[in-house]
Design an enzyme around this catalytic site. Structure first.
Site, PDB file in Angstrom:
ATOM      1  N   TYR A 135       0.518  -1.197   0.115  1.00 32.20           N
ATOM      2  CA  TYR A 135      -0.179   0.011  -0.126  1.00 32.20           C
ATOM      3  C   TYR A 135       0.764   1.186  -0.088  1.00 32.20           C
ATOM      4  O   TYR A 135       0.272   2.263  -0.467  1.00 32.20           O
ATOM      5  CB  TYR A 135      -0.848   0.143   1.228  1.00 32.20           C
ATOM      6  CG  TYR A 135      -2.071  -0.974   1.154  1.00 32.20           C
ATOM      7  CD1 TYR A 135      -2.122  -1.809   0.138  1.00 32.20           C
ATOM      8  CD2 TYR A 135      -3.044  -0.888   2.129  1.00 32.20           C
ATOM      9  CE1 TYR A 135      -3.148  -2.844   0.113  1.00 32.20           C
ATOM     10  CE2 TYR A 135      -4.215  -1.858   2.162  1.00 32.20           C
ATOM     11  CZ  TYR A 135      -4.207  -2.737   1.009  1.00 32.20           C
ATOM     12  OH  TYR A 135      -5.379  -3.858   0.991  1.00 32.20           O
ATOM     13  N   LYS A 190       2.729 -15.357   2.897  1.00 32.59           N
ATOM     14  CA  LYS A 190       2.625 -15.971   1.308  1.00 32.59           C
ATOM     15  C   LYS A 190       4.070 -16.408   0.842  1.00 32.59           C
ATOM     16  O   LYS A 190       4.619 -15.888  -0.236  1.00 32.59           O
ATOM     17  CB  LYS A 190       1.899 -15.118   0.459  1.00 32.59           C
ATOM     18  CG  LYS A 190       1.699 -15.713  -0.864  1.00 32.59           C
ATOM     19  CD  LYS A 190       0.544 -16.688  -0.896  1.00 32.59           C
ATOM     20  CE  LYS A 190       0.045 -17.473  -2.115  1.00 32.59           C
ATOM     21  NZ  LYS A 190      -0.756 -18.464  -1.992  1.00 32.59           N
ATOM     22  N   ASP A 222      -3.975 -17.887   1.655  1.00 31.71           N
ATOM     23  CA  ASP A 222      -4.907 -18.509   1.281  1.00 31.71           C
ATOM     24  C   ASP A 222      -5.846 -19.763   2.189  1.00 31.71           C
ATOM     25  O   ASP A 222      -6.949 -19.676   2.225  1.00 31.71           O
ATOM     26  CB  ASP A 222      -4.819 -19.326  -0.186  1.00 31.71           C
ATOM     27  CG  ASP A 222      -3.306 -19.929  -0.205  1.00 31.71           C
ATOM     28  OD1 ASP A 222      -2.458 -19.799   0.881  1.00 31.71           O
ATOM     29  OD2 ASP A 222      -2.882 -20.499  -1.184  1.00 31.71           O
ATOM     30  N   ASP A 246      -6.026  -6.231   5.703  1.00 29.77           N
ATOM     31  CA  ASP A 246      -6.962  -5.375   5.162  1.00 29.77           C
ATOM     32  C   ASP A 246      -8.254  -6.722   5.010  1.00 29.77           C
ATOM     33  O   ASP A 246      -9.331  -6.468   5.199  1.00 29.77           O
ATOM     34  CB  ASP A 246      -6.656  -4.911   4.063  1.00 29.77           C
ATOM     35  CG  ASP A 246      -7.753  -3.777   3.475  1.00 29.77           C
ATOM     36  OD1 ASP A 246      -8.767  -3.712   4.280  1.00 29.77           O
ATOM     37  OD2 ASP A 246      -7.286  -2.992   2.539  1.00 29.77           O
TER      38      ASP A 246
END
Ligand code: NAD
Length: 355
Positions: A135, A190, A222, A246
């Protein structure tokens, strides 16, 4: 204890009024000062986070924030949109740690889209890093692709990055929070695909050496998204980066039935914090007096606990909310057959009475 009160737009004004009512009913002395933020500030001064509002926020021990935004500002250039006020406050105050509890109140078990046995007793805390990651990473922008599947085509790109100190400080926050709870941290990454998150995993593992009494597990994002709806009670504290946090915190919030019930806190290293409901300004119901003020009232309880060191007062508010729910009072968003429908102000009054 100085509190900057920033109601913002839409239902922000209505729900913050109720939280202020509740704070005033406590036998504590606060200095409270109100300032415009978001669209309301843009209307007055042409900027969503005017200097006066920012200076007030900086000088306060805590900020009680409503919500900002309205569809009518969607055509403004990005830096003038109401939502920029929150990003500005996070940046200027260094609010790097976002706490999002997802608690399922027994009285509202039926409001969740999941089966009652999956969420009854649910109490998880998502700790989201708030000032780094993709971000904020530079460079970002649009350019002409020089490689990949379509060289010469127009493309957009962002940069995912984390420095060691950024990961270390959020990991410490998560482990310390877990010590006060069920002593388990799930670090979501991840690492199988992203270099940034292999680094994240390595650093969190190193910080964990300071907390041998807390259990640490690593989970790919995931899988975490799937486990949150499969067996959410397996989690205690979840720590993750800005983007994964988020998404997962919104997913977790819906497990509990209504976004109108969920508080949040964003803290810096001095425990100065911004406290706001997890939801937005709800323009669709603004001005109707039907918004649920409980997320904001519960945010003020978090404010008392984390920034103002008033644990007992925080518990009094949380227990008053429980009592009101047990009496069967409900705003429209959490109403079900057999309960009593009340408006925003009536709900606030009921919490004050229960206090
Ligand atoms: P939203 O959270 O405002 O509303 C989503 C839905 O939930 C709406 O149907 C709304 O009526 C309902 N809802 C939300 N809070 C409620 C409450 N307290 N009681 C009862 N019902 C409630 O999200 P949105 O509609 O996607 O966004 C509306 C505006 O809010 C946008 O401008 C968006 O940018 C902004 N927003 C601001 C924040 C913030 O200030 N932190 C966060 C999210 C969205």
């Amino acid at each position: 204890m100085k509190i900057a009160v920033l109601p913002g737009d839409g239902i922000g004004v209505e729900i913050v009024a109720e939280a202020v009512k509740v704070l005033k009913a406590l036998d504590l002395k606060f200095e409270m000062e109100t300032a415009p933020v978001g669209g309301a500030a843009y209307e007055i001064s042409g900027h969503p986070l005017p200097d006066a509002t920012l200076n007030l926020a900086k000088s306060a021990d805590a900020i009680l924030f409503g919500a900002v935004g309205d569809w009518k500002y969607d055509t403004l250039q990005r830096q003038l949109r109401p939502e920029q006020a929150i990003l500005g406050l996070r940046k200027h105050l260094g609010l790097f740690a976002n706490f999002r509890p997802a608690i399922c109140y027994e009285q509202l078990v039926g409001a969740s889209s999941l089966k009652p046995e999956l969420i009854s007793g649910l109490d998880i805390l998502i700790v989201r890093e708030l000032t780094g990651d993709i971000y904020f990473g530079q460079p970002r922008g649009r350019r002409t692709a020089t490689d990949g599947a379509f060289p010469g085509a127009e493309e957009a790109f962002d940069t995912m990055r984390y420095t060691r100190p950024e990961i270390e400080r959020i990991a410490h926050v998560a482990f310390q929070a877990a010590r006060k709870r069920n002593k388990k941290v799930t670090s979501v990454d991840k690492a199988n695909v992203l270099e940034t998150f292999q680094f994240w995993k390595d650093v969190v593992t190193q910080v964990h050496k300071d907390y041998p009494d807390v259990e640490l597990e690593h989970m790919y994002v995931d899988n975490a998204a799937m486990q949150l709806v499969r067996a959410p009670k397996k989690f205690d504290v979840v720590v993750t980066g800005n983007m994964f946090g988020d998404i997962l915190s919104d997913e977790a919030s819906m497990l509990t039935g209504s976004i109108g019930m969920l508080p949040s806190a964003s803290l810096n290293s001095k425990n100065q914090g911004l406290y706001e409901p997890s939801h937005g300004s709800a323009p669709d119901i603004a001005g109707k007096g039907i918004a649920n003020p409980l997320a904001t009232i519960l945010s003020s309880a978090m404010m008392l606990r984390f920034s103002l060191n008033q644990e007992e007062a925080a518990r009094r508010i949380e227990s008053a909310v429980q009592q009101v729910l047990s009496k069967g009072l409900r705003t429209t968003d959490i109403w079900s057959e057999g309960t009593e429908k009340v408006g925003t102000a009536q709900m606030g009054d009921a919490v004050v009475k229960a206090l």
